[in-house]
Design a protein around this motif. Structure first.
Motif, mmCIF file in Angstrom:
data_model
loop_
_atom_site.group_PDB
_atom_site.id
_atom_site.type_symbol
_atom_site.label_atom_id
_atom_site.label_comp_id
_atom_site.label_asym_id
_atom_site.label_seq_id
_atom_site.Cartn_x
_atom_site.Cartn_y
_atom_site.Cartn_z
ATOM 1 N N ILE A 11 3.998 45.834 -6.654
ATOM 2 C CA ILE A 11 5.046 46.580 -5.942
ATOM 3 C C ILE A 11 6.045 45.579 -5.384
ATOM 4 O O ILE A 11 5.684 44.695 -4.596
ATOM 5 C CB ILE A 11 4.429 47.428 -4.813
ATOM 6 C CG1 ILE A 11 3.389 48.395 -5.382
ATOM 7 C CG2 ILE A 11 5.521 48.198 -4.072
ATOM 8 C CD1 ILE A 11 2.596 49.147 -4.326
ATOM 9 N N HIS A 22 -1.504 57.973 3.089
ATOM 10 C CA HIS A 22 -0.754 57.593 1.893
ATOM 11 C C HIS A 22 -0.805 56.083 1.670
ATOM 12 O O HIS A 22 -0.959 55.619 0.532
ATOM 13 C CB HIS A 22 0.696 58.061 2.022
ATOM 14 C CG HIS A 22 0.851 59.548 2.145
ATOM 15 N ND1 HIS A 22 0.722 60.201 3.346
ATOM 16 C CD2 HIS A 22 1.112 60.500 1.208
ATOM 17 C CE1 HIS A 22 0.901 61.494 3.151
ATOM 18 N NE2 HIS A 22 1.134 61.713 1.867
ATOM 19 N N LEU A 23 -0.680 55.322 2.754
ATOM 20 C CA LEU A 23 -0.730 53.873 2.618
ATOM 21 C C LEU A 23 -2.110 53.400 2.168
ATOM 22 O O LEU A 23 -2.227 52.497 1.321
ATOM 23 C CB LEU A 23 -0.347 53.210 3.939
ATOM 24 C CG LEU A 23 1.147 53.213 4.257
ATOM 25 C CD1 LEU A 23 1.407 52.819 5.705
ATOM 26 C CD2 LEU A 23 1.894 52.268 3.315
ATOM 27 N N ILE A 75 7.622 55.531 1.246
ATOM 28 C CA ILE A 75 6.164 55.443 1.094
ATOM 29 C C ILE A 75 5.654 56.625 0.268
ATOM 30 O O ILE A 75 4.809 56.476 -0.626
ATOM 31 C CB ILE A 75 5.467 55.420 2.470
ATOM 32 C CG1 ILE A 75 5.735 54.095 3.182
ATOM 33 C CG2 ILE A 75 3.964 55.647 2.334
ATOM 34 C CD1 ILE A 75 5.117 52.897 2.511
ATOM 35 N N TRP A 104 4.707 47.187 3.626
ATOM 36 C CA TRP A 104 3.581 48.005 4.081
ATOM 37 C C TRP A 104 2.596 48.269 2.956
ATOM 38 O O TRP A 104 1.382 48.245 3.156
ATOM 39 C CB TRP A 104 4.089 49.326 4.643
ATOM 40 C CG TRP A 104 4.894 49.196 5.900
ATOM 41 C CD1 TRP A 104 4.798 48.220 6.846
ATOM 42 C CD2 TRP A 104 5.934 50.073 6.336
ATOM 43 N NE1 TRP A 104 5.710 48.430 7.853
ATOM 44 C CE2 TRP A 104 6.422 49.569 7.574
ATOM 45 C CE3 TRP A 104 6.509 51.234 5.824
ATOM 46 C CZ2 TRP A 104 7.448 50.178 8.283
ATOM 47 C CZ3 TRP A 104 7.533 51.854 6.531
ATOM 48 C CH2 TRP A 104 7.991 51.330 7.753
ATOM 49 N N SER A 105 3.116 48.516 1.747
ATOM 50 C CA SER A 105 2.247 48.835 0.611
ATOM 51 C C SER A 105 1.439 47.629 0.164
ATOM 52 O O SER A 105 0.309 47.776 -0.324
ATOM 53 C CB SER A 105 3.089 49.356 -0.558
ATOM 54 O OG SER A 105 3.752 50.559 -0.221
ATOM 55 N N ASN A 106 1.995 46.448 0.321
ATOM 56 C CA ASN A 106 1.319 45.232 -0.129
ATOM 57 C C ASN A 106 0.433 44.587 0.931
ATOM 58 O O ASN A 106 -0.330 43.670 0.624
ATOM 59 C CB ASN A 106 2.347 44.202 -0.612
ATOM 60 C CG ASN A 106 2.958 44.581 -1.954
ATOM 61 O OD1 ASN A 106 2.265 45.065 -2.839
ATOM 62 N ND2 ASN A 106 4.255 44.377 -2.100
ATOM 63 N N ILE A 138 6.483 55.963 -3.419
ATOM 64 C CA ILE A 138 5.547 55.029 -4.056
ATOM 65 C C ILE A 138 4.208 55.721 -4.302
ATOM 66 O O ILE A 138 3.608 55.593 -5.380
ATOM 67 C CB ILE A 138 5.374 53.779 -3.180
ATOM 68 C CG1 ILE A 138 6.699 52.997 -3.100
ATOM 69 C CG2 ILE A 138 4.262 52.883 -3.722
ATOM 70 C CD1 ILE A 138 6.688 51.866 -2.097
ATOM 71 N N HIS A 139 3.749 56.459 -3.297
ATOM 72 C CA HIS A 139 2.489 57.195 -3.415
ATOM 73 C C HIS A 139 2.531 58.162 -4.591
ATOM 74 O O HIS A 139 1.570 58.253 -5.381
ATOM 75 C CB HIS A 139 2.233 57.941 -2.104
ATOM 76 C CG HIS A 139 1.050 58.863 -2.124
ATOM 77 N ND1 HIS A 139 1.157 60.196 -2.492
ATOM 78 C CD2 HIS A 139 -0.260 58.651 -1.825
ATOM 79 C CE1 HIS A 139 -0.032 60.758 -2.419
ATOM 80 N NE2 HIS A 139 -0.911 59.853 -2.010
ATOM 81 N N ARG A 169 -3.863 49.832 -5.539
ATOM 82 C CA ARG A 169 -3.386 48.486 -5.873
ATOM 83 C C ARG A 169 -4.536 47.494 -6.019
ATOM 84 O O ARG A 169 -4.509 46.619 -6.890
ATOM 85 C CB ARG A 169 -2.412 48.021 -4.794
ATOM 86 C CG ARG A 169 -1.825 46.636 -4.999
ATOM 87 C CD ARG A 169 -0.760 46.323 -3.952
ATOM 88 N NE ARG A 169 -1.283 46.452 -2.603
ATOM 89 C CZ ARG A 169 -1.985 45.500 -1.980
ATOM 90 N NH1 ARG A 169 -2.259 44.369 -2.600
ATOM 91 N NH2 ARG A 169 -2.419 45.684 -0.745
ATOM 92 N N ILE A 176 -2.348 54.009 -1.502
ATOM 93 C CA ILE A 176 -1.590 53.001 -2.247
ATOM 94 C C ILE A 176 -2.350 51.684 -2.290
ATOM 95 O O ILE A 176 -2.483 51.042 -3.353
ATOM 96 C CB ILE A 176 -0.202 52.801 -1.602
ATOM 97 C CG1 ILE A 176 0.658 54.062 -1.770
ATOM 98 C CG2 ILE A 176 0.512 51.588 -2.211
ATOM 99 C CD1 ILE A 176 1.929 54.052 -0.940
ATOM 100 N N ARG A 177 -2.872 51.254 -1.139
ATOM 101 C CA ARG A 177 -3.587 49.980 -1.063
ATOM 102 C C ARG A 177 -4.858 50.000 -1.907
ATOM 103 O O ARG A 177 -5.177 49.023 -2.595
ATOM 104 C CB ARG A 177 -3.908 49.664 0.396
ATOM 105 C CG ARG A 177 -2.670 49.357 1.225
ATOM 106 C CD ARG A 177 -2.918 49.501 2.710
ATOM 107 N NE ARG A 177 -1.725 49.192 3.490
ATOM 108 C CZ ARG A 177 -1.543 49.538 4.762
ATOM 109 N NH1 ARG A 177 -2.496 50.227 5.412
ATOM 110 N NH2 ARG A 177 -0.436 49.216 5.394
#
Length: 230
Positions: free
Chosen positions: A201, A185-186, A138, A171-173, A141-142, A193, A189-190
């Motif tokens: 992703i 962080h999530l 995670i 989790w990211s999607n 990706i972040h 996105r 990312i969200r």
């Protein structure tokens, strides 16, 4: 001849790491690093060389290529798959990976950004706090997304981001879920996105992630983040 100089250079840098950095790299990681550096050098002078960095890592015999589509040994080119797939001409692609060493309680992340020609656009390699590997992915990706947002050149591009962690990808999607301690962080990312980036992703196996894997392994021996725009 290039192999000789790369090996000597790698040994010299490892000697400095052990002498001044109080750290060391395993023989396997040093071998991987030699092959990675050789692949980078080849990409700079041999446009017609038919093998990728991951091909060189998995089967160094391909270095015996004679320019006629064969390696000179009993491994025809058709039997060596090209693991990394370039994005469409209007896209760029991040590959990210994580390395965790439970014996030394250390973790690191790494990533590489490439265009449709396979040219490197950006590299990063960074130590992070010791954590479970899906959680570390995670952070990976972040970091790739944060680097992209900092670039006026690439933040408006169509982007593919490949991770070898199916959990981190899910989790990211998704809109909810994931480790509670990484909710910041999530959410970043969200939000990126959905609002800031045209990014997809996806999950991709480690065999397509050789460069990112090598950068993550290097990060285990770093004191601070390395990042380079190319």
């Amino acid at each position: 001849m290039a192999i000789f100089f790369i090996i000597v250079w790698t040994i010299w840098k490892e000697r400095n790491l052990r002498t001044f950095g109080n750290s060391s790299t395993s023989i396997k990681d040093l071998k991987d690093l030699v092959l990675l550096r050789l692949g980078w050098w080849i990409s700079g002078w041999a446009d017609d060389f038919p093998y990728s960095l991951s091909d060189i890592s998995r089967n160094p015999d391909c270095l015996l290529w004679n320019g006629c589509g064969k390696t000179g040994v009993s491994h025809p080119m058709s039997q060596i798959p090209i693991s990394w797939c370039p994005p469409d001409i209007n896209c760029i692609k991040w590959n990210v990976d994580t390395s965790v060493n439970p014996l030394e309680s250390s973790s690191a992340i790494g990533g590489v950004l490439r265009n449709h020609r396979g040219n490197f656009l950006c590299l990063f390699s960074s130590p992070i706090p010791f954590m479970e590997i899906n959680c570390a992915e995670i952070l990976d990706i972040h970091r790739a997304i944060k680097i992209t947002l900092s670039s006026n050149i690439y933040k408006n591009s169509k982007i593919i981001l490949e991770s070898d962690s199916s959990n981190a990808m899910l989790w990211s999607n998704s809109e909810v879920g994931g480790p509670w301690n990484l909710s910041f962080h999530l959410n970043f990312i969200r939000n990126a996105r959905l609002k800031n980036l045209n990014i997809n992703i996806v999950h991709k196996g480690r065999n397509a992630n050789f460069v990112a894997d090598s950068l993550a392994k290097q990060g285990l021996h770093r004191q601070s983040e390395f990042i380079a725009w190319l």
